[in-house]
Design an enzyme around this catalytic site. Structure first.
Site, PDB file in Angstrom:
ATOM      1  N   HIS A  59      -5.836   4.617   4.022  1.00 48.48           N
ATOM      2  CA  HIS A  59      -6.308   4.045   5.290  1.00 48.48           C
ATOM      3  C   HIS A  59      -7.469   4.828   5.885  1.00 48.48           C
ATOM      4  O   HIS A  59      -8.074   4.406   6.869  1.00 48.48           O
ATOM      5  CB  HIS A  59      -5.134   3.992   6.274  1.00 48.48           C
ATOM      6  N   ASP A  60      -7.769   5.998   5.277  1.00 46.24           N
ATOM      7  CA  ASP A  60      -8.901   6.808   5.771  1.00 46.24           C
ATOM      8  C   ASP A  60     -10.108   6.715   4.854  1.00 46.24           C
ATOM      9  O   ASP A  60     -11.175   7.239   5.198  1.00 46.24           O
ATOM     10  CB  ASP A  60      -8.510   8.307   5.823  1.00 46.24           C
ATOM     11  N   ASP A  82       1.030 -10.144  10.331  1.00 45.44           N
ATOM     12  CA  ASP A  82       1.406 -10.307  11.739  1.00 45.44           C
ATOM     13  C   ASP A  82       2.454 -11.408  11.857  1.00 45.44           C
ATOM     14  O   ASP A  82       2.159 -12.581  11.612  1.00 45.44           O
ATOM     15  CB  ASP A  82       0.146 -10.670  12.546  1.00 45.44           C
ATOM     16  N   GLU A 113      -0.235  16.000   3.308  1.00 46.68           N
ATOM     17  CA  GLU A 113      -1.667  15.691   3.314  1.00 46.68           C
ATOM     18  C   GLU A 113      -2.359  17.006   3.606  1.00 46.68           C
ATOM     19  O   GLU A 113      -2.200  17.552   4.703  1.00 46.68           O
ATOM     20  CB  GLU A 113      -2.021  14.664   4.394  1.00 46.68           C
ATOM     21  N   ASP A 153       1.233  14.563   7.831  1.00 50.18           N
ATOM     22  CA  ASP A 153      -0.162  14.463   8.257  1.00 50.18           C
ATOM     23  C   ASP A 153      -0.783  15.853   8.463  1.00 50.18           C
ATOM     24  O   ASP A 153      -0.257  16.647   9.246  1.00 50.18           O
ATOM     25  CB  ASP A 153      -0.172  13.701   9.594  1.00 50.18           C
ATOM     26  N   ASN A 189       4.202 -12.289  14.655  1.00 50.49           N
ATOM     27  CA  ASN A 189       4.403 -12.959  15.958  1.00 50.49           C
ATOM     28  C   ASN A 189       3.097 -13.424  16.596  1.00 50.49           C
ATOM     29  O   ASN A 189       3.056 -13.697  17.793  1.00 50.49           O
ATOM     30  CB  ASN A 189       5.146 -12.009  16.914  1.00 50.49           C
ATOM     31  N   ASP A 243       5.606   8.598   8.142  1.00 51.69           N
ATOM     32  CA  ASP A 243       4.466   9.476   8.359  1.00 51.69           C
ATOM     33  C   ASP A 243       4.865  10.487   9.439  1.00 51.69           C
ATOM     34  O   ASP A 243       5.243  10.077  10.548  1.00 51.69           O
ATOM     35  CB  ASP A 243       3.273   8.642   8.857  1.00 51.69           C
TER      36      ASP A 243
HETATM   37  O1  ISL Z   1     -11.055  14.287   6.307  1.00 51.60           O
HETATM   38  C1  ISL Z   1     -10.263  13.858   5.541  1.00 51.60           C
HETATM   39  C2  ISL Z   1      -9.957  14.554   4.229  1.00 51.60           C
HETATM   40  O2  ISL Z   1     -10.493  15.850   4.182  1.00 51.60           O
HETATM   41  C3  ISL Z   1      -9.564  12.583   5.863  1.00 51.60           C
HETATM   42  O3  ISL Z   1      -8.686  12.209   4.815  1.00 51.60           O
HETATM   43  C4  ISL Z   1      -8.721  12.590   7.122  1.00 51.60           C
HETATM   44  O4  ISL Z   1      -9.455  12.398   8.272  1.00 51.60           O
HETATM   45  C5  ISL Z   1      -7.961  13.873   7.337  1.00 51.60           C
HETATM   46  O5  ISL Z   1      -7.378  14.206   6.118  1.00 51.60           O
HETATM   47  C6  ISL Z   1      -6.866  13.685   8.393  1.00 51.60           C
HETATM   48  O6  ISL Z   1      -6.246  12.424   8.254  1.00 51.60           O
HETATM   49  C7  ISL Z   1      -4.981  12.266   8.901  1.00 51.60           C
HETATM   50  O7  ISL Z   1      -4.973  12.811  10.226  1.00 51.60           O
HETATM   51  C8  ISL Z   1      -5.802  12.179  11.215  1.00 51.60           C
HETATM   52  C9  ISL Z   1      -5.727  10.645  11.199  1.00 51.60           C
HETATM   53  O8  ISL Z   1      -6.823  10.125  11.923  1.00 51.60           O
HETATM   54  C10 ISL Z   1      -5.780  10.109   9.772  1.00 51.60           C
HETATM   55  O9  ISL Z   1      -5.638   8.691   9.770  1.00 51.60           O
HETATM   56  C11 ISL Z   1      -4.673  10.767   8.979  1.00 51.60           C
HETATM   57  O10 ISL Z   1      -4.605  10.237   7.649  1.00 51.60           O
HETATM   58  C12 ISL Z   1      -5.338  12.713  12.550  1.00 51.60           C
HETATM   59  O11 ISL Z   1      -3.945  12.513  12.664  1.00 51.60           O
HETATM   60 CA    CA Z   2       2.261  -8.776  15.537  1.00 49.86          CA
END
Ligand code: ISL
Ligand code: CA
Length: 552
Positions: free
Chosen positions: A314-315, A21, A250, A199, A23, A98
């Site tokens: 991040h998931d 961060d 993804e 995504d 700021n 992304d």
């Molecule tokens: O369920 C999963 C794998 O089968 C997780 O990796 C994930 O929730 C899914 O793949 C979707 O993730 C992506 O789209 C979502 C968002 O919340 C996640 O952060 C993103 O990586 C909706 O945009």
């Molecule tokens: Ca900030």
């Protein structure tokens, strides 16, 4: 097999809101990434993946976009992004953004128009259906809700969402919509970005007629529907093929056979993918199954497609907690997992903090958590009458917030992440686990990762080598080789808390060898030969190089 820059790359994922961060508002930002580029460059990665920073109400931390062509105020502004982009390029690195085009935010102007009336010009940019018997059009659930349909009073019908109700799915059947998405993609590519992480890109096509599902709890009906490959081939034709960029899809729910259809080099769709067979099948390491998955994806995609190697993002909970040992053997285990991911076939992804062995977290109550997926699930289960404490406990290991706590820079307050109040609590172990300590310690996880990334630049066997598993049925031993142009790397891993005696495959025993990398102090016999047996310590990893022309 075609050689190309992205196949030889290591990607570093920056979840910018938890990175640094700049700021003092308690939220990481793009300026913060800019200020920490020296650190990322020191690690030696080739590509930086930035999670979404488009304008968003932030219900799903940026995965609910309300304007694809502006930067959300929390992250900064377009000028800062352009400065970051050129600074990354000046340092010889690339950046992928992304791309989230399966859905938008319900606050996107397109959706506000679409929901306003049945004859609005944007009506068909989203997916609307009449209800059935006073309920939703079918029995599907979504990733984040018990139903994938939400009622709209104004038009007295339902809209479709694969995720939260705040994330209405776009209707990719609509030609105008697709054209607008392609135009938007070109505008970011024309700024000079080097590609996209896409995504849930295999969700764009929906099942015709939205029939009820046999078992709505298995939500794979959301993915891989007829028409998906035509959309991606059109995206490639209209946009991607005009740029020298890298794309990684993804792609949940695919197997090697169905996954290859997205990344086969002759199909002109995407370059590489993330699959989730590991993450979806194993809450903790199941080494037997992990080996089977690695073998099937190698056989399925290595020649004609390209795979990724990751165990967290991040998931998904931090890998040393979920798939390793984040207690007594945290450092050895974090190094072993890094050595494994960087010597398996496919592009390695490093999730910020993984390179210093950051761990999952345990906060005291649901109020300490931010993740919409976890909070919606908690609410859904408690409303069924389940005991809140039991529900809370059941969600802890896989909560996405495990990997979203702030990057741990040093042992000052808030781990040096912010001078303000962090948007999510810092992991209490930051005094022991932080970048400053890692950089001061030559035997830290950081330097193992830095070494692995350097090795990839010098040794094409890591990228282009074939793969043979020599340890089927020998868990917790994982022993495999990568061979390329007369060089073989022998990777020997002990996925256990116990000492493990290993018989080296006859083919390689006694051959002249040298230790390439390991996570314990190891000596190799003075003649530089591969021993017939070795004893591995808990979570010990070793990689030996054998020059095949000396193999008898
Ligand atoms: O369920 C999963 C794998 O089968 C997780 O990796 C994930 O929730 C899914 O793949 C979707 O993730 C992506 O789209 C979502 C968002 O919340 C996640 O952060 C993103 O990586 C909706 O945009
Ligand atoms: Ca900030």
């Amino acid at each position: 097999m075609k050689k190309i820059w992205w196949k030889e790359s290591v990607v570093y994922q920056v979840y910018w809101r938890s990175f640094y961060d700049s700021n003092g508002d308690g939220i990481g930002d793009l300026q913060g990434v800019l200020e920490k580029l020296d650190y990322i460059q020191k690690l030696g990665v080739d590509v930086i993946w930035l999670n979404p920073f488009y304008e968003s109400p932030d219900r799903d931390n940026g995965y609910d976009i309300s304007d694809y062509e502006s930067v959300m105020e929390k992250a900064g502004d377009l000028e800062t992004f352009k400065e970051l982009l050129s600074a990354i390029h000046d340092r010889g690195m690339k950046v992928i953004m992304d791309l989230v085009v399966n859905h938008t935010s319900d606050q996107h102007p397109w959706f506000l128009e679409s929901k306003s009336s049945k004859d609005n010009p944007k009506r068909d940019w989203y997916i609307w259906r009449e209800g059935k018997e006073d309920g939703p059009p079918n029995n599907w659930r979504s990733y984040f809700e018990p139903s994938s349909w939400t009622y709209n009073d104004t038009t007295e019908d339902y809209y479709f969402h694969s995720f939260a109700k705040e994330q209405p799915d776009l209707n990719w059947k609509n030609d105008e919509l697709r054209k607008e998405i392609f135009r938007m993609m070109r505008s970011w590519l024309d700024l000079g970005i080097d590609g996209f992480r896409m995504d849930v890109i295999n969700l764009l096509a929906k099942q015709d007629g939205f029939p009820d599902a046999e078992d709505p709890s298995h939500i794979s009906y959301l993915a891989d529907n007829p028409g998906i490959h035509e959309y991606l081939q059109e995206m490639n034709r209209e946009v991607l093929s005009h740029y020298d960029v890298m794309t990684v899809g993804e792609i949940p729910f695919v197997t090697p056979e169905t996954g290859l259809l997205y990344v086969h080099e002759d199909r002109n769709e995407l370059n590489t993918l993330f699959h989730f067979q590991v993450a979806d099948e194993m809450p903790v390491m199941d080494l037997k199954r992990y080996k089977e998955i690695q073998e099937s994806w190698y056989k399925g995609t290595f020649e004609k497609g390209w795979n990724s190697q990751f165990l967290n993002n991040h998931d998904h909970t931090r890998q040393v907690t979920r798939y390793g040992n984040d207690g007594q053997y945290r450092v050895e285990s974090a190094k072993l997992l890094g050595i494994m991911l960087h010597t398996l076939p496919g592009m390695p992804y490093i999730y910020q903090g993984e390179e210093i062995g950051m761990t999952g977290v345990r906060f005291d109550s649901i109020e300490d958590y931010n993740d919409i997926a976890m909070k919606n699930k908690y609410k859904e289960e408690v409303e069924k009458g389940r005991d809140p404490e039991e529900v809370f406990e059941s969600l802890l290991l896989l909560s996405r917030d495990n990997s979203r706590t702030p990057m741990q820079w040093n042992e000052t307050e808030n781990a040096g992440f912010t001078s303000g109040q962090p948007w999510i609590k810092v992991n209490p172990n930051y005094k022991d686990i932080n970048v400053e300590k890692a950089l001061e310690d030559p035997s830290s996880v950081f330097y193992t990762y830095q070494n692995l990334i350097e090795l990839r630049k010098e040794h094409p066997v890591m990228t282009y080598g074939d793969y043979t598993d020599w340890s089927r049925g020998k868990d917790p031993l994982y022993l495999y080789t990568r061979s390329y142009e007369g060089i073989t790397w022998l990777v020997i891993l002990n996925h256990s808390d116990d000492v493990l005696d290993v018989d080296i495959p006859d083919h390689y025993a006694k051959e002249s060898a040298r230790l390439v990398i390991g996570n314990y102090q190891v000596t190799i016999d003075e003649r530089g030969h591969m021993p017939e047996k070795i004893r591995l310590q808990p979570h010990e990893a070793r990689v030996y190089e054998i020059k095949e022309n000396q193999v008898t």
